[in-house]
Write an enzyme that holds these catalytic residues in place. Structure first.
Site, PDB file in Angstrom:
ATOM      1  N   HIS A 195       1.324 -60.443 -11.021  1.00 41.97           N
ATOM      2  CA  HIS A 195       2.565 -60.845 -11.642  1.00 41.97           C
ATOM      3  C   HIS A 195       2.731 -60.222 -13.245  1.00 41.97           C
ATOM      4  O   HIS A 195       3.584 -59.776 -13.694  1.00 41.97           O
ATOM      5  CB  HIS A 195       2.848 -62.370 -12.011  1.00 41.97           C
ATOM      6  CG  HIS A 195       4.084 -62.927 -12.120  1.00 41.97           C
ATOM      7  ND1 HIS A 195       4.544 -64.123 -11.847  1.00 41.97           N
ATOM      8  CD2 HIS A 195       5.066 -62.146 -12.706  1.00 41.97           C
ATOM      9  CE1 HIS A 195       5.841 -64.355 -12.226  1.00 41.97           C
ATOM     10  NE2 HIS A 195       6.192 -63.252 -12.542  1.00 41.97           N
TER      11      HIS A 195
ATOM     12  N   ASP B 284      11.604 -64.650  -2.872  1.00 43.56           N
ATOM     13  CA  ASP B 284      10.647 -64.149  -4.023  1.00 43.56           C
ATOM     14  C   ASP B 284      10.177 -65.551  -4.913  1.00 43.56           C
ATOM     15  O   ASP B 284      11.123 -65.970  -5.403  1.00 43.56           O
ATOM     16  CB  ASP B 284      11.311 -63.406  -4.748  1.00 43.56           C
ATOM     17  CG  ASP B 284      10.123 -62.716  -5.803  1.00 43.56           C
ATOM     18  OD1 ASP B 284       9.410 -61.676  -5.567  1.00 43.56           O
ATOM     19  OD2 ASP B 284      10.448 -63.164  -7.050  1.00 43.56           O
TER      20      ASP B 284
ATOM     21  N   TYR C 145       6.212 -70.139 -11.054  1.00 44.29           N
ATOM     22  CA  TYR C 145       7.617 -70.754 -10.753  1.00 44.29           C
ATOM     23  C   TYR C 145       7.421 -72.102 -10.605  1.00 44.29           C
ATOM     24  O   TYR C 145       8.458 -72.948 -10.381  1.00 44.29           O
ATOM     25  CB  TYR C 145       8.437 -70.040  -9.785  1.00 44.29           C
ATOM     26  CG  TYR C 145       8.675 -68.606 -10.020  1.00 44.29           C
ATOM     27  CD1 TYR C 145       8.510 -68.137 -11.312  1.00 44.29           C
ATOM     28  CD2 TYR C 145       9.206 -67.659  -9.050  1.00 44.29           C
ATOM     29  CE1 TYR C 145       8.830 -66.638 -11.507  1.00 44.29           C
ATOM     30  CE2 TYR C 145       9.709 -66.424  -9.138  1.00 44.29           C
ATOM     31  CZ  TYR C 145       9.221 -65.905 -10.316  1.00 44.29           C
ATOM     32  OH  TYR C 145       9.543 -64.623 -10.566  1.00 44.29           O
TER      33      TYR C 145
ATOM     34  N   LYS D 158       3.440 -64.378  -6.456  1.00 43.32           N
ATOM     35  CA  LYS D 158       2.695 -63.776  -7.289  1.00 43.32           C
ATOM     36  C   LYS D 158       1.451 -64.462  -7.701  1.00 43.32           C
ATOM     37  O   LYS D 158       1.673 -65.770  -8.033  1.00 43.32           O
ATOM     38  CB  LYS D 158       3.702 -63.238  -8.337  1.00 43.32           C
ATOM     39  CG  LYS D 158       4.884 -62.561  -7.950  1.00 43.32           C
ATOM     40  CD  LYS D 158       5.843 -62.111  -8.840  1.00 43.32           C
ATOM     41  CE  LYS D 158       7.050 -61.920  -8.358  1.00 43.32           C
ATOM     42  NZ  LYS D 158       8.178 -63.214  -8.136  1.00 43.32           N
TER      43      LYS D 158
END
Length: 290
Positions: free
Chosen positions: A116, A50, A55, A84
Site C-alpha cells: 500500500h 478495491d 480501510y 493492500k
C-alpha cells in the site's frame, strides 16, 4: 475485453484481464454501507472491487460479495478483488498481513495484492529500514504469488525512484502500480517507467478528492458532451487505457460513474484536459520516503 466482465478490461503482465472500472471502497465501513455500494456496483456492471487492510472493510466486503454475487448470477471468478498490505505490516509481518487479508475477505485467492505504501508505519521517511522492509514485503508477496494465493502482485504510491529500485531487485515484476492520477497530476515520468517495464498504471483519486468537479475547463468539456464532470474525468483516464477506481457510497453516483464507455472525448478535449497538468497532488505524498 474479457468475457466475464461487464466492462472493458486491460491485460496484465500475468496474462489476466483486469476491469478498467472498479469500485473504490475507502471510507465504506459499516456492513450496511458496503452492502448497499456493492449491490449498486454489481447492478451497474462493476466487476472489480478495491479494498485495503487499512480501510478496515475487508470482512464486510467479503460477506457482501458472497451474499450478492448469486443475486446477479455471478461467481467468485467473475469479479476481480484487490487488497493492500497495511504499512504497519511492512517487512517481517508481511506474510501475517497478507494472510489476514485473505482470511478477512474469506477468499481462497486475491486477484491483486499491493504494497500500500513504500514506507513503514512508525519509521521516519529517511530511515533506511523503509527500503529493506519493502524489499522483504515484496519477497513475501512473490512467495504467495507463486503459491497461487495472490494471482497478481503490485504496489501503490511508489515514485519513479521506488519503482526503479523494485525493478532492479524483484524476481516477479509488479503487475500494477496504483497511484493518484488526474488531469492536474499526469505523472508522466511514472507512467513511462511503468510502460518500460510492462506494469499496468492504475489511477485512484481521479476526481482530485472532489476538487476537480468544479474546475471550469472540466465543467465546460462536460457540458459539451452532456455528461457529468466525474464521467469526463474518468473517461479521460480510461481512454488512455488507465484503469480507474471511483469511490462512492451513493447508488446513483455509483451508477453514473459506470457510464463512461458509451462516449469518446475528442483528441482536442483530451489534450485540453491533459493541459491542466500542474503537478497538483491532493493525496499524501510518498516522495520523501527513501
Amino acid at each position: 475485453m474479457s468475457s466475464s466482465s461487464a466492462t472493458p478490461s486491460v491485460l496484465l503482465n500475468t496474462g489476466v484481464q483486469m476491469p478498467l472500472l472498479g469500485l473504490g471502497t475507502y471510507k465504506l465501513m459499516s456492513p450496511e454501507d458496503v452492502n448497499k455500494a456493492v449491490d449498486a456496483a454489481l447492478q451497474a456492471g462493476y466487476r472489480a472491487f478495491d479494498s485495503a487492510a487499512v480501510y478496515q472493510n475487508e470482512a464486510n466486503l467479503g460477506r457482501a460479495l458472497k451474499e450478492l454475487l448469486p443475486k446477479y448470477g455471478l461467481r467468485r471468478e467473475d469479479v476481480f478483488i484487490t487488497s493492500k498490505l497495511d504499512p504497519k505490516d511492512q517487512g517481517e509481518r508481511a506474510m501475517e498481513g497478507a494472510l489476514q487479508s485473505l482470511s478477512l475477505l474469506d477468499l481462497d485467492y486475491i486477484d491483486l495484492y499491493l504494497i500500500h505504501w513504500p514506507g513503514t508505519l512508525g519509521l521516519e521517511p529517511t530511515d533506511q529500514c523503509n527500503q529493506s522492509n519493502r524489499a522483504q514485503s515484496w519477497a513475501t508477496l512473490e512467495k504467495l504469488h507463486a503459491e497461487g494465493k495472490l494471482k497478481a502482485i503490485g504496489v501503490s504510491n511508489y515514485t519513479p525512484a521506488h519503482m526503479r529500485q523494485l525493478m532492479q531487485n524483484c524476481k516477479t515484476r509488479p503487475a500494477v502500480l496504483q497511484v493518484e492520477f488526474h488531469p492536474q497530476f499526469c505523472q508522466t515520468e511514472l507512467r513511462s517507467v511503468c510502460e518500460e517495464h510492462g506494469v499496468c498504471f492504475q489511477a485512484y483519486s481521479s476526481l482530485g478528492k472532489g476538487q476537480l468537479i468544479a474546475d471550469p475547463v472540466i465543467m465546460e468539456v462536460a457540458k459539451n458532451y452532456g455528461r457529468t464532470t466525474a464521467q469526463v474525468l474518468l473517461r479521460w483516464a480510461v481512454q488512455q487505457e488507465i484503469p480507474v477506481l471511483p469511490k462512492s457510497s451513493n447508488p446513483d453516483r455509483i451508477n453514473d460513474n459506470a457510464k463512461i464507455f458509451d462516449f469518446t472525448l475528442s483528441d482536442a478535449d483530451m489534450d485540453r484536459l491533459s493541459g491542466l497538468d500542474c503537478g497538483r497532488k491532493y493525496c499524501r505524498d510518498s516522495a520523501q520516503i527513501v
